[in-house]
Design a protein around this motif. Structure first.
Motif, PDB file in Angstrom:
ATOM      1  N   ASP A   1      -8.875   1.915  -6.570  1.00  0.00           N
ATOM      2  CA  ASP A   1     -10.295   1.612  -6.720  1.00  0.00           C
ATOM      3  C   ASP A   1     -10.990   2.554  -7.695  1.00  0.00           C
ATOM      4  O   ASP A   1     -11.947   2.176  -8.365  1.00  0.00           O
ATOM      5  CB  ASP A   1     -11.002   1.687  -5.364  1.00  0.00           C
ATOM      6  CG  ASP A   1     -10.570   0.553  -4.445  1.00  0.00           C
ATOM      7  OD1 ASP A   1     -10.052  -0.451  -4.965  1.00  0.00           O
ATOM      8  OD2 ASP A   1     -10.739   0.681  -3.224  1.00  0.00           O
ATOM      9  N   GLN A   2     -10.533   3.803  -7.744  1.00  0.00           N
ATOM     10  CA  GLN A   2     -11.111   4.809  -8.631  1.00  0.00           C
ATOM     11  C   GLN A   2      -9.972   5.534  -9.344  1.00  0.00           C
ATOM     12  O   GLN A   2      -8.877   5.668  -8.796  1.00  0.00           O
ATOM     13  CB  GLN A   2     -11.937   5.843  -7.834  1.00  0.00           C
ATOM     14  CG  GLN A   2     -13.126   5.276  -7.101  1.00  0.00           C
ATOM     15  CD  GLN A   2     -14.235   4.862  -8.044  1.00  0.00           C
ATOM     16  OE1 GLN A   2     -14.323   5.376  -9.157  1.00  0.00           O
ATOM     17  NE2 GLN A   2     -15.074   3.917  -7.605  1.00  0.00           N
ATOM     18  N   PRO A   3     -10.219   6.022 -10.570  1.00  0.00           N
ATOM     19  CA  PRO A   3      -9.162   6.792 -11.252  1.00  0.00           C
ATOM     20  C   PRO A   3      -8.884   8.092 -10.500  1.00  0.00           C
ATOM     21  O   PRO A   3      -9.808   8.791 -10.065  1.00  0.00           O
ATOM     22  CB  PRO A   3      -9.746   7.050 -12.641  1.00  0.00           C
ATOM     23  CG  PRO A   3     -11.216   6.900 -12.490  1.00  0.00           C
ATOM     24  CD  PRO A   3     -11.424   5.879 -11.419  1.00  0.00           C
ATOM     25  N   ARG A   4      -7.637   8.398 -10.316  1.00  0.00           N
ATOM     26  CA  ARG A   4      -7.248   9.635  -9.642  1.00  0.00           C
ATOM     27  C   ARG A   4      -5.959  10.116 -10.267  1.00  0.00           C
ATOM     28  O   ARG A   4      -4.932   9.453 -10.193  1.00  0.00           O
ATOM     29  CB  ARG A   4      -7.045   9.397  -8.147  1.00  0.00           C
ATOM     30  CG  ARG A   4      -6.694  10.686  -7.378  1.00  0.00           C
ATOM     31  CD  ARG A   4      -6.358  10.431  -5.917  1.00  0.00           C
ATOM     32  NE  ARG A   4      -7.448   9.796  -5.223  1.00  0.00           N
ATOM     33  CZ  ARG A   4      -7.337   8.725  -4.454  1.00  0.00           C
ATOM     34  NH1 ARG A   4      -6.152   8.136  -4.305  1.00  0.00           N
ATOM     35  NH2 ARG A   4      -8.374   8.208  -3.827  1.00  0.00           N
ATOM     36  N   ALA A   5      -6.036  11.298 -10.936  1.00  0.00           N
ATOM     37  CA  ALA A   5      -4.836  11.820 -11.585  1.00  0.00           C
ATOM     38  C   ALA A   5      -5.049  13.277 -11.925  1.00  0.00           C
ATOM     39  O   ALA A   5      -6.186  13.743 -12.048  1.00  0.00           O
ATOM     40  CB  ALA A   5      -4.524  11.029 -12.858  1.00  0.00           C
ATOM     41  N   ASN A   6      -3.994  14.021 -12.064  1.00  0.00           N
ATOM     42  CA  ASN A   6      -4.061  15.382 -12.584  1.00  0.00           C
ATOM     43  C   ASN A   6      -2.755  15.689 -13.276  1.00  0.00           C
ATOM     44  O   ASN A   6      -1.742  15.031 -13.045  1.00  0.00           O
ATOM     45  CB  ASN A   6      -4.349  16.398 -11.469  1.00  0.00           C
ATOM     46  CG  ASN A   6      -3.231  16.450 -10.448  1.00  0.00           C
ATOM     47  OD1 ASN A   6      -2.192  17.042 -10.697  1.00  0.00           O
ATOM     48  ND2 ASN A   6      -3.458  15.820  -9.286  1.00  0.00           N
ATOM     49  N   ILE A   7      -2.806  16.684 -14.148  1.00  0.00           N
ATOM     50  CA  ILE A   7      -1.607  17.116 -14.866  1.00  0.00           C
ATOM     51  C   ILE A   7      -1.207  18.458 -14.259  1.00  0.00           C
ATOM     52  O   ILE A   7      -1.902  19.453 -14.426  1.00  0.00           O
ATOM     53  CB  ILE A   7      -1.867  17.229 -16.366  1.00  0.00           C
ATOM     54  CG1 ILE A   7      -2.300  15.854 -16.912  1.00  0.00           C
ATOM     55  CG2 ILE A   7      -0.639  17.736 -17.102  1.00  0.00           C
ATOM     56  CD1 ILE A   7      -2.711  15.884 -18.354  1.00  0.00           C
TER      57      ILE A   7
ATOM     58  N   ASP B   1       0.847  -1.199   0.000  1.00  0.00           N
ATOM     59  CA  ASP B   1       0.000   0.000   0.000  1.00  0.00           C
ATOM     60  C   ASP B   1       0.875   1.238   0.000  1.00  0.00           C
ATOM     61  O   ASP B   1       1.892   1.316   0.694  1.00  0.00           O
ATOM     62  CB  ASP B   1      -0.916   0.014   1.226  1.00  0.00           C
ATOM     63  CG  ASP B   1      -2.005  -1.048   1.115  1.00  0.00           C
ATOM     64  OD1 ASP B   1      -2.527  -1.231   0.006  1.00  0.00           O
ATOM     65  OD2 ASP B   1      -2.291  -1.708   2.134  1.00  0.00           O
ATOM     66  N   SER B   2       0.452   2.246  -0.783  1.00  0.00           N
ATOM     67  CA  SER B   2       1.209   3.499  -0.806  1.00  0.00           C
ATOM     68  C   SER B   2       0.255   4.692  -0.786  1.00  0.00           C
ATOM     69  O   SER B   2       0.322   5.591  -1.618  1.00  0.00           O
ATOM     70  CB  SER B   2       2.125   3.557  -2.031  1.00  0.00           C
ATOM     71  OG  SER B   2       1.407   3.254  -3.210  1.00  0.00           O
ATOM     72  N   ALA B   3      -0.677   4.633   0.140  1.00  0.00           N
ATOM     73  CA  ALA B   3      -1.589   5.756   0.439  1.00  0.00           C
ATOM     74  C   ALA B   3      -2.232   6.310  -0.827  1.00  0.00           C
ATOM     75  O   ALA B   3      -2.934   5.597  -1.534  1.00  0.00           O
ATOM     76  CB  ALA B   3      -0.845   6.834   1.212  1.00  0.00           C
ATOM     77  N   LEU B   4      -1.993   7.579  -1.121  1.00  0.00           N
ATOM     78  CA  LEU B   4      -2.672   8.226  -2.238  1.00  0.00           C
ATOM     79  C   LEU B   4      -2.277   7.660  -3.590  1.00  0.00           C
ATOM     80  O   LEU B   4      -2.952   7.905  -4.587  1.00  0.00           O
ATOM     81  CB  LEU B   4      -2.393   9.735  -2.222  1.00  0.00           C
ATOM     82  CG  LEU B   4      -2.978  10.501  -1.020  1.00  0.00           C
ATOM     83  CD1 LEU B   4      -2.607  11.978  -1.103  1.00  0.00           C
ATOM     84  CD2 LEU B   4      -4.498  10.349  -0.985  1.00  0.00           C
ATOM     85  N   GLN B   5      -1.173   6.922  -3.623  1.00  0.00           N
ATOM     86  CA  GLN B   5      -0.746   6.309  -4.886  1.00  0.00           C
ATOM     87  C   GLN B   5      -1.389   4.943  -5.117  1.00  0.00           C
ATOM     88  O   GLN B   5      -1.034   4.224  -6.045  1.00  0.00           O
ATOM     89  CB  GLN B   5       0.782   6.163  -4.892  1.00  0.00           C
ATOM     90  CG  GLN B   5       1.536   7.483  -4.783  1.00  0.00           C
ATOM     91  CD  GLN B   5       1.166   8.459  -5.894  1.00  0.00           C
ATOM     92  OE1 GLN B   5       1.106   8.077  -7.057  1.00  0.00           O
ATOM     93  NE2 GLN B   5       0.907   9.707  -5.526  1.00  0.00           N
ATOM     94  N   GLY B   6      -2.327   4.576  -4.269  1.00  0.00           N
ATOM     95  CA  GLY B   6      -2.993   3.290  -4.423  1.00  0.00           C
ATOM     96  C   GLY B   6      -2.138   2.170  -3.851  1.00  0.00           C
ATOM     97  O   GLY B   6      -1.504   2.307  -2.813  1.00  0.00           O
ATOM     98  N   SER B   7      -2.093   1.069  -4.546  1.00  0.00           N
ATOM     99  CA  SER B   7      -1.316  -0.079  -4.067  1.00  0.00           C
ATOM    100  C   SER B   7      -0.552  -0.703  -5.231  1.00  0.00           C
ATOM    101  O   SER B   7      -0.905  -0.523  -6.401  1.00  0.00           O
ATOM    102  CB  SER B   7      -2.233  -1.121  -3.420  1.00  0.00           C
ATOM    103  OG  SER B   7      -3.160  -1.616  -4.371  1.00  0.00           O
ATOM    104  N   SER B   8       0.491  -1.417  -4.877  1.00  0.00           N
ATOM    105  CA  SER B   8       1.264  -2.177  -5.863  1.00  0.00           C
ATOM    106  C   SER B   8       1.128  -3.656  -5.533  1.00  0.00           C
ATOM    107  O   SER B   8       1.018  -4.030  -4.365  1.00  0.00           O
ATOM    108  CB  SER B   8       2.741  -1.773  -5.821  1.00  0.00           C
ATOM    109  OG  SER B   8       2.893  -0.403  -6.114  1.00  0.00           O
ATOM    110  N   ALA B   9       1.131  -4.478  -6.560  1.00  0.00           N
ATOM    111  CA  ALA B   9       0.973  -5.915  -6.344  1.00  0.00           C
ATOM    112  C   ALA B   9       1.893  -6.687  -7.283  1.00  0.00           C
ATOM    113  O   ALA B   9       2.214  -6.231  -8.380  1.00  0.00           O
ATOM    114  CB  ALA B   9      -0.467  -6.342  -6.580  1.00  0.00           C
TER     115      ALA B   9
END
Length: 470
Positions: A458-464, A108-116
């Protein structure tokens, strides 16, 4: 072999054991490709349960399988029983190895989601088996491949099809879905067709360096097909001074002559320090003369049976004579007591003074002896080979073994133990002409599934945040 019929004969008696038609590679691959998605989609626990039921079927057929292995290979019944035991033991070892080598990982990496990290099976795996361990060695590829979610096309050696068929019969009774494991009877043509077939995703091979190199060459332009090559060796056993020279001789005998020398890990070269030579030979030669060579079902049980066939026996006899002609000195003459059957007595030949010793795997009970002045010369001689499977040091101090271990080029390095008899709970493989850096046994899990790295939210989250016009 006549027309499209393959026939298997007992090496010890010449009696016919089995006959059957060659398989159709295209049809088998087509069935396997259809069967794979359902098998791969099963829960890991379900695949493991099928493997455990297979082990129970092998236990039920233990004596029948052992008798068949002894008859078709010629190895003594006591040794055939240990091979069946190894088939059963492979299931628990493979389950543990899969969990350890290919287990799931998540970070888990908080706001960066998770890696597996997870693993996927390759698909349809071709397993090409040898004749010396016709159940245990192909099983060592098949079990890890099936647990990982692959389906298997198994081509046994053309010299041991009956054992291959019996092994697959146990699978068919285990509850595995139809066509999850199939047998393809045949010879080199069927093997080549399997290797080259576009519907085969991986080739798991155990056998000679010559055949392994041919497979490697055939697939050199196809990096998408996984290839695991488990080949032979020109294995050294180095003997130093030791107060337990009788034990040292026994270790040499076990290394060179178990299975009539038909093990890829068998000692082919006995490298002896000059200071230990006389004492070792005084123990080794009388012990080798006492070895019982006989029918696999004889009583008392023989130490070793015949080699696989008369062509092999005759080739080994010719090799012994060729070494003599080239300057070798016979310490124990290899003999063929029955001209019609492939029984060979152990051959030991001193090749110290031969100018050019052939770097080949002489697959049988033939041991070359080479004298050296010290351990450093012994290490250099041990490494004087293109192979690199197994090596052992007998005698010496912990410091001697440390130097030996650090400088020997091999995948298996032992101290005061035989060159053969490797544990399935450890990796098994070699370098050079002995393998392609895909060790089997415990590490088979590594080549039966490939790692997939993922980053997930779980949801898309990104900005430029930079580089946009106002």
């Amino acid at each position: 072999m006549t027309d499209n019929i393959l026939v298997s004969y007992a090496p010890a008696t010449g009696e016919e054991i089995w006959r059957g038609a060659h398989g159709n590679v295209d049809e088998a691959v087509s069935r396997a490709r259809r069967a794979w998605p359902a098998w791969a989609a099963l829960a890991l626990g379900t695949r493991i349960e099928v493997a455990r039921r297979f082990a129970n079927e092998v236990r039920t057929d233990h004596e029948k399988l052992a008798d068949l292995i002894a008859a078709e290979t010629g190895k003594p019944l006591w040794e055939a029983r240990t091979e069946v035991d190894a088939v059963v033991a492979k299931i628990d070892i493979s389950v543990q190895a899969y969990a350890e080598r290919t287990g799931k990982k998540k970070f888990d990496s908080a706001l960066q989601g998770s890696s597996a990290v997870r693993h996927k099976p390759h698909g349809v795996m071709a397993v090409l088996g040898p004749y010396n361990f016709p159940a245990h060695l192909p099983n060592g590829h098949m079990i890890p491949a099936l647990i990982a979610g692959n389906v298997v096309l198994f081509k046994p050696s053309e010299k041991t099809p009956a054992v291959g068929e019996a092994l697959i019969a146990c699978w068919n009774r285990s509850g595995a879905a139809e066509n999850t494991v199939q047998i393809i009877i045949g010879g080199p043509d069927e093997g080549k067709a399997l290797v080259a077939h576009p519907g085969v995703d991986g080739v798991l091979f155990t056998g000679s360096a010559q055949a392994g190199i041919a497979i490697n060459r055939k697939l050199a332009a196809n990096p998408g097909k996984l290839v695991a090559l488990e080949m032979g060796g020109n294995n050294p056993i180095v003997v130093m001074d030791t107060p337990k020279m009788s034990d040292a001789a026994a270790l040499v005998i076990q290394s060179a002559f178990t299975s009539a020398g038909q093990r890829c890990t068998a000692a082919r070269r006995l490298i002896v320090l000059d200071s230990a030579y006389d004492a070792l030979m005084a123990e080794l030669l009388p012990m080798a003369r006492k070895l019982i060579v006989g029918d696999p079902f004889a009583e008392p049980q023989p130490f070793m049976g015949p080699v696989i066939d008369n062509d092999t026996a005759d080739g080994l006899s010719e090799s012994f004579l060729a070494l003599l002609t080239a300057g070798g000195k016979a310490l124990l003459h290899m003999r063929k007591p029955d001209p019609d059957r492939p029984f060979l007595t152990p051959g030991i030949i001193d090749t110290t003074n031969m100018p050019d010793r052939p770097d080949v795997e002489l697959f049988g009970p033939l041991l070359q002896v080479i004298r050296v002045p010290d351990l450093d010369a012994g290490i250099a001689e041990a490494n004087n080979t293109r192979f690199g499977l197994s090596a052992a040091l007998i005698g010496g101090t912990p410091e001697d073994y440390g130097r030996f271990w650090a400088n020997i080029r091999a995948g298996i390095i032992n101290w005061n133990r035989p060159t053969n008899g490797a544990s399935s709970s450890a990796p098994f493989g070699g370098i050079g002409l002995s393998g392609n850096h895909r060790p089997a046994a415990y590490y088979a899990a590594d080549y039966c599934a490939y790692p997939v790295a993922s980053t997930e939210m779980d949801q898309p989250r990104a900005n430029i945040g930079v580089g946009l016009k106002e």
